[in-house]
Scaffold this motif. Structure first.
Motif, mmCIF file in Angstrom:
data_model
loop_
_atom_site.group_PDB
_atom_site.id
_atom_site.type_symbol
_atom_site.label_atom_id
_atom_site.label_comp_id
_atom_site.label_asym_id
_atom_site.label_seq_id
_atom_site.Cartn_x
_atom_site.Cartn_y
_atom_site.Cartn_z
ATOM 1 N N VAL A 1 57.877 36.180 29.716
ATOM 2 C CA VAL A 1 58.035 37.590 29.377
ATOM 3 C C VAL A 1 58.331 38.384 30.641
ATOM 4 N N ALA B 1 54.404 36.277 21.000
ATOM 5 C CA ALA B 1 53.866 36.682 22.300
ATOM 6 C C ALA B 1 53.481 38.147 22.218
ATOM 7 N N SER C 1 53.532 32.012 29.888
ATOM 8 C CA SER C 1 52.282 31.705 29.190
ATOM 9 C C SER C 1 51.860 30.268 29.453
ATOM 10 N N TYR D 1 56.612 43.654 25.606
ATOM 11 C CA TYR D 1 57.294 43.324 26.857
ATOM 12 C C TYR D 1 58.761 43.684 26.733
ATOM 13 N N PRO E 1 50.889 36.747 29.403
ATOM 14 C CA PRO E 1 51.239 36.589 27.984
ATOM 15 C C PRO E 1 50.420 35.474 27.320
ATOM 16 N N TYR F 1 62.023 38.461 26.362
ATOM 17 C CA TYR F 1 61.309 37.233 26.034
ATOM 18 C C TYR F 1 62.272 36.053 26.155
ATOM 19 N N SER G 1 60.344 38.319 20.252
ATOM 20 C CA SER G 1 58.918 38.267 20.555
ATOM 21 C C SER G 1 58.224 37.138 19.795
#
Length: 374
Positions: A273, A235, A283, A241, A224, A244, A259
């Motif tokens: 994610v 994201a 991330s 996805y 992500p 989240y 998201s």
């Protein structure tokens, strides 16, 4: 001669019971009956084979049950596959060797029916020992050679499903100190795989033959990335996805499971994610350092009222003190509140109103429509 309890799960012995206290008598051979309820012991100096009844599980009763069933001299005792216990007989004859047999060792006393001349061998009879033929008469000088019973190998079958989200997976046999054979012919204890598929390993040691099958599915590569637009972080697109969760300084932000997330304070932001196969990924950090709570645009995102429609009490959420005014449709101020997070609406008729929120300097932060319910 000592009798113990034996725990096959741990290998421990306990509860020592002295069967023959006179150490001068000496003991040579011993054997349990096939049902494990009788014990037979061959003595040295006093001679003879003695039976002990173990069925009572009482130490004093077991000692008291001692019964002499044969006058055979000291000899090894062996329980045979036919259920009989064999021993070297003291009977002399023209034969080189005569073996006795306890025909029914599960029965009490004389009912066990010992026979001192059960088997007869001459000097020409041989036995295979360590791959070499040897005369039985010499091989059984004091009874029978010691034999370590071969353990029957067990086939183990277990099923465990585990999702491992990685770009490569290390498969390992659970059986240690064994010989290994993998599906690709390798003989290592483990194998690294980088693609989905079915893998197996056969592990063999003295006790076990084990075959483990691995169903491997390499999960999605999620990777992500945080996209930035002003104070809005996202994201990817909505629905990219399955789930989240936004983090601030390594801590979960309650309720931040969309998201996208609107930044409310400075700090290090990350997003976790989840993909369709259950794998997750986090991330890299996106650091925010330019949040100014005095910025009107920023405050308009931060300030809110709830519930709306409302019946009796209106709640205000804001990072700084704000002023609230409620206007009627004809332009009159119905209610004005400063620096309060709860506004009582008792006495205000049901209907539609305008609500504006200003900062302490009078700048308008937000204007909303408010519906008062009966």
């Amino acid at each position: 001669a000592e009798l113990y309890d034996f725990d096959p799960a741990t290998g421990r012995v306990s509860n020592q019971l002295l069967l023959i206290p006179n150490s001068n008598s000496g003991c040579y051979g011993a054997s349990f009956s096939s049902d494990n309820n009788k014990l037979y012991i061959s003595r040295v100096l006093l001679g003879g084979i003695y039976q002990y009844d173990l069925s009572s599980n009482s130490g004093s009763s077991i000692v008291a049950s001692e019964t002499k069933i044969s006058n055979a001299p000291m000899s090894g005792l062996k329980l045979a596959p036919d259920g009989k216990i064999y021993y070297k007989s003291g009977v002399r004859a023209s034969y080189a060797l005569i073996l006795g047999a306890i025909n029914f060792p599960n029965l009490q006393g004389s009912a066990s029916t010992p026979n001192d001349t059960a088997l007869k061998f001459d000097t020409r009879d041989t036995i295979l020992i360590d791959g070499e033929r040897k005369p039985i008469a010499r091989s059984m000088d004091l009874g029978f050679p010691n034999v370590v019973s071969k353990i029957i190998r067990q086939n183990i079958s277990t099923v465990t499903d585990t999702l491992i989200c990685a770009e490569n997976v290390l498969l390992q046999s659970p059986l240690e100190d064994a010989q290994y054979l993998w599906d690709d012919g390798s003989a290592n204890a483990d194998q690294s795989v980088v693609s989905s598929g079915t893998y197996w390993v056969q592990s063999t040691n003295y006790c076990y033959d084990r075959k483990d099958t691995f169903q491997v599915e390499i999960g999605e590569r999620l990777n992500p990335l945080i996209l930035v637009k002003g104070f809005d972080l996202s994201a990817g697109g909505a629905g990219q996805y399955e789930r989240y969760q936004w983090l601030l300084n390594g801590e979960v932000i309650p309720g931040a499971t969309d998201s996208s997330y609107y930044v409310r304070e400075n700090g290090d932001y990350r997003v976790v994610v989840w993909g369709s196969k259950g794998c997750s990924d986090t991330s890299d950090i996106y650091r925010v350092s330019n949040v100014n709570i005095n910025d009107i645009t920023f405050l308009s995102k931060m300030v809110g009222i709830y519930p709306n429609p409302v019946k009796n009490q209106l709640f205000v959420q804001a990072p700084v003190p704000v002023c609230i005014r409620i206007w009627s449709v004809d332009g009159k101020v119905i209610k004005e509140v400063k620096q309060s997070v709860v506004i009582a609406l008792d006495g205000i008729p049901a209907g539609m109103y305008k609500l504006d929120i200003t900062d302490q300097q009078g700048q308008t932060i937000k204007v909303e429509k408010l519906i008062k319910m009966p």
